[in-house]
Design a protein around this motif. Structure first.
Motif, PDB file in Angstrom:
ATOM      1  N   MET A  94     -23.319  57.934  34.486  1.00  0.00           N
ATOM      2  CA  MET A  94     -22.771  58.326  35.789  1.00  0.00           C
ATOM      3  C   MET A  94     -21.731  57.328  36.317  1.00  0.00           C
ATOM      4  O   MET A  94     -20.722  57.748  36.903  1.00  0.00           O
ATOM      5  N   PRO A  95     -21.885  56.028  36.131  1.00  0.00           N
ATOM      6  CA  PRO A  95     -20.845  55.104  36.612  1.00  0.00           C
ATOM      7  C   PRO A  95     -19.474  55.376  36.008  1.00  0.00           C
ATOM      8  O   PRO A  95     -18.449  55.196  36.680  1.00  0.00           O
ATOM      9  N   LEU A  96     -19.437  55.833  34.762  1.00  0.00           N
ATOM     10  CA  LEU A  96     -18.153  56.152  34.143  1.00  0.00           C
ATOM     11  C   LEU A  96     -17.551  57.418  34.745  1.00  0.00           C
ATOM     12  O   LEU A  96     -16.326  57.520  34.908  1.00  0.00           O
ATOM     13  N   LEU A  97     -18.398  58.383  35.075  1.00  0.00           N
ATOM     14  CA  LEU A  97     -17.884  59.587  35.736  1.00  0.00           C
ATOM     15  C   LEU A  97     -17.334  59.234  37.113  1.00  0.00           C
ATOM     16  O   LEU A  97     -16.266  59.705  37.499  1.00  0.00           O
ATOM     17  N   VAL A  98     -18.052  58.393  37.848  1.00  0.00           N
ATOM     18  CA  VAL A  98     -17.575  57.971  39.166  1.00  0.00           C
ATOM     19  C   VAL A  98     -16.219  57.279  39.035  1.00  0.00           C
ATOM     20  O   VAL A  98     -15.289  57.544  39.808  1.00  0.00           O
ATOM     21  N   ALA A  99     -16.092  56.406  38.044  1.00  0.00           N
ATOM     22  CA  ALA A  99     -14.822  55.707  37.834  1.00  0.00           C
ATOM     23  C   ALA A  99     -13.704  56.688  37.495  1.00  0.00           C
ATOM     24  O   ALA A  99     -12.571  56.540  37.962  1.00  0.00           O
ATOM     25  N   SER A 100     -14.028  57.696  36.704  1.00  0.00           N
ATOM     26  CA  SER A 100     -13.004  58.655  36.290  1.00  0.00           C
ATOM     27  C   SER A 100     -12.590  59.580  37.431  1.00  0.00           C
ATOM     28  O   SER A 100     -11.578  60.264  37.336  1.00  0.00           O
ATOM     29  N   CYS A 101     -13.376  59.587  38.515  1.00  0.00           N
ATOM     30  CA  CYS A 101     -13.076  60.425  39.676  1.00  0.00           C
ATOM     31  C   CYS A 101     -12.422  59.643  40.813  1.00  0.00           C
ATOM     32  O   CYS A 101     -12.107  60.223  41.860  1.00  0.00           O
ATOM     33  N   SER A 102     -12.238  58.359  40.643  1.00  0.00           N
ATOM     34  CA  SER A 102     -11.732  57.542  41.738  1.00  0.00           C
ATOM     35  C   SER A 102     -10.368  58.033  42.228  1.00  0.00           C
ATOM     36  O   SER A 102      -9.486  58.334  41.428  1.00  0.00           O
ATOM     37  N   ALA A 103     -10.205  58.075  43.544  1.00  0.00           N
ATOM     38  CA  ALA A 103      -8.918  58.438  44.152  1.00  0.00           C
ATOM     39  C   ALA A 103      -8.130  57.193  44.561  1.00  0.00           C
ATOM     40  O   ALA A 103      -7.312  57.236  45.478  1.00  0.00           O
ATOM     41  N   SER A 104      -8.368  56.087  43.857  1.00  0.00           N
ATOM     42  CA  SER A 104      -7.765  54.804  44.237  1.00  0.00           C
ATOM     43  C   SER A 104      -6.249  54.780  44.121  1.00  0.00           C
ATOM     44  O   SER A 104      -5.599  53.878  44.656  1.00  0.00           O
ATOM     45  N   SER A 105      -5.657  55.760  43.440  1.00  0.00           N
ATOM     46  CA  SER A 105      -4.188  55.796  43.362  1.00  0.00           C
ATOM     47  C   SER A 105      -3.559  56.031  44.727  1.00  0.00           C
ATOM     48  O   SER A 105      -2.341  55.883  44.888  1.00  0.00           O
ATOM     49  N   MET A 106      -4.371  56.400  45.744  1.00  0.00           N
ATOM     50  CA  MET A 106      -3.874  56.537  47.112  1.00  0.00           C
ATOM     51  C   MET A 106      -3.244  55.241  47.605  1.00  0.00           C
ATOM     52  O   MET A 106      -2.339  55.250  48.439  1.00  0.00           O
ATOM     53  N   TRP A 107      -3.727  54.096  47.087  1.00  0.00           N
ATOM     54  CA  TRP A 107      -3.214  52.799  47.528  1.00  0.00           C
ATOM     55  C   TRP A 107      -2.021  52.413  46.651  1.00  0.00           C
ATOM     56  O   TRP A 107      -2.113  51.619  45.719  1.00  0.00           O
ATOM     57  N   VAL A 108      -0.887  52.993  46.990  1.00  0.00           N
ATOM     58  CA  VAL A 108       0.284  52.878  46.127  1.00  0.00           C
ATOM     59  C   VAL A 108       0.977  51.528  46.236  1.00  0.00           C
ATOM     60  O   VAL A 108       1.951  51.278  45.522  1.00  0.00           O
ATOM     61  N   ALA A 109       0.487  50.642  47.111  1.00  0.00           N
ATOM     62  CA  ALA A 109       0.976  49.266  47.057  1.00  0.00           C
ATOM     63  C   ALA A 109       0.660  48.649  45.703  1.00  0.00           C
ATOM     64  O   ALA A 109       1.287  47.667  45.296  1.00  0.00           O
ATOM     65  N   ASN A 110      -0.311  49.246  44.995  1.00  0.00           N
ATOM     66  CA  ASN A 110      -0.660  48.783  43.652  1.00  0.00           C
ATOM     67  C   ASN A 110       0.001  49.590  42.543  1.00  0.00           C
ATOM     68  O   ASN A 110      -0.247  49.339  41.366  1.00  0.00           O
ATOM     69  N   ALA A 111       0.819  50.576  42.904  1.00  0.00           N
ATOM     70  CA  ALA A 111       1.394  51.440  41.884  1.00  0.00           C
ATOM     71  C   ALA A 111       2.391  50.709  41.006  1.00  0.00           C
ATOM     72  O   ALA A 111       2.451  50.933  39.790  1.00  0.00           O
ATOM     73  N   ALA A 112       3.190  49.841  41.607  1.00  0.00           N
ATOM     74  CA  ALA A 112       4.298  49.227  40.872  1.00  0.00           C
ATOM     75  C   ALA A 112       4.860  48.066  41.669  1.00  0.00           C
ATOM     76  O   ALA A 112       4.553  47.894  42.858  1.00  0.00           O
ATOM     77  N   THR A 113       5.695  47.282  41.016  1.00  0.00           N
ATOM     78  CA  THR A 113       6.542  46.299  41.696  1.00  0.00           C
ATOM     79  C   THR A 113       7.969  46.829  41.647  1.00  0.00           C
ATOM     80  O   THR A 113       8.409  47.332  40.612  1.00  0.00           O
ATOM     81  N   VAL A 114       8.662  46.727  42.779  1.00  0.00           N
ATOM     82  CA  VAL A 114      10.005  47.293  42.903  1.00  0.00           C
ATOM     83  C   VAL A 114      10.991  46.215  43.321  1.00  0.00           C
ATOM     84  O   VAL A 114      10.747  45.479  44.280  1.00  0.00           O
ATOM     85  N   SER A 115      12.098  46.124  42.603  1.00  0.00           N
ATOM     86  CA  SER A 115      13.182  45.205  42.957  1.00  0.00           C
ATOM     87  C   SER A 115      14.433  46.000  43.285  1.00  0.00           C
ATOM     88  O   SER A 115      14.874  46.821  42.476  1.00  0.00           O
ATOM     89  N   PRO A 116      15.023  45.785  44.459  1.00  0.00           N
ATOM     90  CA  PRO A 116      16.230  46.528  44.842  1.00  0.00           C
ATOM     91  C   PRO A 116      17.440  46.131  44.007  1.00  0.00           C
ATOM     92  O   PRO A 116      17.487  45.054  43.399  1.00  0.00           O
ATOM     93  N   SER A 117      18.417  46.998  44.014  1.00  0.00           N
ATOM     94  CA  SER A 117      19.621  46.784  43.204  1.00  0.00           C
ATOM     95  C   SER A 117      20.377  45.527  43.595  1.00  0.00           C
ATOM     96  O   SER A 117      21.057  44.923  42.753  1.00  0.00           O
ATOM     97  N   ALA A 118      20.278  45.105  44.857  1.00  0.00           N
ATOM     98  CA  ALA A 118      20.996  43.909  45.305  1.00  0.00           C
ATOM     99  C   ALA A 118      20.479  42.645  44.635  1.00  0.00           C
ATOM    100  O   ALA A 118      21.175  41.624  44.603  1.00  0.00           O
ATOM    101  N   ASP A 119      19.262  42.702  44.062  1.00  0.00           N
ATOM    102  CA  ASP A 119      18.652  41.516  43.453  1.00  0.00           C
ATOM    103  C   ASP A 119      18.748  41.494  41.938  1.00  0.00           C
ATOM    104  O   ASP A 119      18.543  40.440  41.326  1.00  0.00           O
ATOM    105  N   THR A 120      18.999  42.624  41.303  1.00  0.00           N
ATOM    106  CA  THR A 120      18.831  42.727  39.855  1.00  0.00           C
ATOM    107  C   THR A 120      20.151  42.504  39.112  1.00  0.00           C
ATOM    108  O   THR A 120      21.225  42.747  39.647  1.00  0.00           O
ATOM    109  N   ALA A 121      20.030  42.067  37.868  1.00  0.00           N
ATOM    110  CA  ALA A 121      21.218  41.719  37.090  1.00  0.00           C
ATOM    111  C   ALA A 121      22.101  42.921  36.804  1.00  0.00           C
ATOM    112  O   ALA A 121      23.328  42.794  36.746  1.00  0.00           O
ATOM    113  N   ASP A 122      21.510  44.096  36.618  1.00  0.00           N
ATOM    114  CA  ASP A 122      22.323  45.275  36.268  1.00  0.00           C
ATOM    115  C   ASP A 122      22.647  46.162  37.468  1.00  0.00           C
ATOM    116  O   ASP A 122      23.231  47.227  37.312  1.00  0.00           O
ATOM    117  N   GLY A 123      22.258  45.730  38.674  1.00  0.00           N
ATOM    118  CA  GLY A 123      22.605  46.485  39.868  1.00  0.00           C
ATOM    119  C   GLY A 123      21.886  47.806  40.022  1.00  0.00           C
ATOM    120  O   GLY A 123      22.366  48.700  40.717  1.00  0.00           O
TER     121      GLY A 123
END
Length: 448
Positions: A94-123
């Motif tokens: 059951m713990p694995l089923l609970v984990a597979s059902c988690s809606a934790s993707s709602m916290w999208v601060a953890n989805a990715a790291t984002v760097s704006p074009s003004a900071d990056t080498a290729d713009g």
């Protein structure tokens, strides 16, 4: 050219539940096994998105993930039809089923790291999906996260996407929850601030003793390299191990920054004065005037900060140059935190207004206003290249509200996760959502 910070909030998924899966997250563990209300959770999130849109901020939405994740269960040895896989997992693990059902993707601060074009080498604007390998239920998110982000930011002339870092402890990456960007204007070169909990290879950095440090220095450095950031535009800082052991599992639980301001607890970091001096010097070299507000421990204890999520707030720049702080209702309910905030406003500093939102369903699972949003700085041309289906409008708000009311349950308990009908409900809802948001096929059940 005008530039914006766009907040893309995570839409809470249909399987929102209190599984207590996140060791080190006090709220998640303390509310484990309570009945949740997915409908209320999603509507609370949508109300926050609409409120920011109504205030004049550009607001977007980021779709949830398919849950339960039947493919993940199959990879762990559960076989048969989808219904049989769920039935076996419920009976045998059951713990694995609970984990597979988690809606934790709602916290999208953890989805990715984002760097704006003004900071990056290729713009270009760069995205690196977080591997989230510290917790199994989150480690299964990044393949779908990458597809969703790719569908939102598809124009390769303006956007670059990187795969998640290797899913090993040495490169533990929790995304933007440990990343802040300081700048004079969003469209100008800024200083990207990476906060880590430990080093995987250098024993000189102390580590927490009770709870895991989820972000490594090496992961932060790798993301900075992938995004083409210059040394002059990056500062790495270590989170205080003692506060991690008090439940500060991400930096965004103890600090928040925006523009030229860092709002943080006195005990948030190690070597604080040295770090602040480096931020000030590097931002000054890019035309900015770095400021910090340190909240004294004798006014707000770390325990109060964790319980109220004072720092897991949104710090937003308004047109008149002042800042607005978006906090959860729990801040008003905590006398010490609320007293501090009233004093902060009376002092007449850069933060001029505090707005309170009811996000109880998210808060009880350990995520506040800052957890629910991924910040992406875009200029006008880049904003025009974003998939328009994911930008919040009054019409989209109405459509998504109706969609939630149509598809979401108003109560969910652990025993309900074993119901194969829940998977069908989720897939039906998400299939309709991808059409609403114009995402195309991003979910495994749509692709396979």
């Amino acid at each position: 050219m005008k530039s914006f910070e766009v907040n893309f909030d995570g839409l809470v998924g249909p399987t929102h539940n209190y599984g207590g899966l996140s060791f080190g997250n006090v709220a998640s563990q303390s509310n484990s096994q309570q009945a949740s209300n997915p409908r209320e959770a999603a509507l609370q999130g949508l109300e926050k998105m609409k409120a920011l849109m109504d205030m004049g901020f550009v607001q977007g939405v980021l779709a949830p993930q398919e849950r339960p994740d039947v493919a993940a269960l199959r990879s762990l040895g559960f076989a048969g039809t989808d219904a049989q896989v769920i039935e076996r997992a419920a009976k045998e693990a059951m713990p694995l089923l609970v984990a597979s059902c988690s809606a934790s993707s709602m916290w999208v601060a953890n989805a990715a790291t984002v760097s704006p074009s003004a900071d990056t080498a290729d713009g270009r604007v760069h995205f690196t999906a977080a591997n989230l390998n510290c917790k199994y239920h989150r480690s299964i998110e990044h393949p779908t996260t990458s597809r969703v982000l790719g569908a939102m930011f598809a124009d390769q002339q303006h956007f670059a996407h990187h795969a998640a870092l290797p899913a090993v402890a040495q490169f533990g990456d929790e995304g933007a929850a440990n990343h802040t960007r300081f700048c004079r204007e969003y469209g100008e070169a800024g200083v990207e601030f990476f906060v880590f909990g430990r080093s995987a290879f250098d024993s000189r950095y102390p580590a927490p003793q009770k709870y895991p440090a989820r972000q490594t220095l090496e992961a932060s450095q790798a993301v900075a390299r992938l995004h083409g950031l210059s040394e002059a535009g990056v500062v790495f800082a270590q989170q205080n191990p003692a506060v991690i052991d008090q439940g500060v599992f991400h930096n965004d639980v103890i600090a928040v920054g925006n523009g030229e301001l860092l709002f943080h607890h006195q005990d948030a970091f190690l070597n604080t004065e040295q770090m602040l001096a480096e931020l000030h010097g590097k931002l000054a070299a890019r035309g900015g005037n770095f400021q910090s507000i340190s909240v004294p421990r004798d006014q707000v204890a770390v325990e109060d900060a964790v319980r109220s999520y004072l720092f897991n707030s949104q710090l937003l720049s308004r047109a008149d140059g002042s800042m607005l702080l978006i906090v959860p209702e729990e801040c008003r309910a905590n006398p010490r935190v609320w007293q501090y905030l009233q004093g902060l406003l009376a002092a007449g500093g850069p933060i001029r207004e505090v707005k309170v939102f009811d996000l109880k369903q998210s808060m009880q699972n350990g995520g506040g206003p800052a957890c629910l949003r991924l910040r992406v700085a875009l200029n006008e041309t880049e904003l025009a290249a974003v998939n328009p289906g994911v930008i919040m409008t009054p019409s989209l708000y109405d459509t998504l509200t109706a969609w939630v009311n149509k598809h979401y349950r108003d109560a969910l308990r652990e025993s309900d996760l074993a119901d194969p009908q829940l998977l069908l409900e989720c897939r039906t809802a998400l299939d309709e959502l991808t059409q609403i948001l114009k995402l195309g096929a991003v979910y495994p059940f749509q692709i396979n």
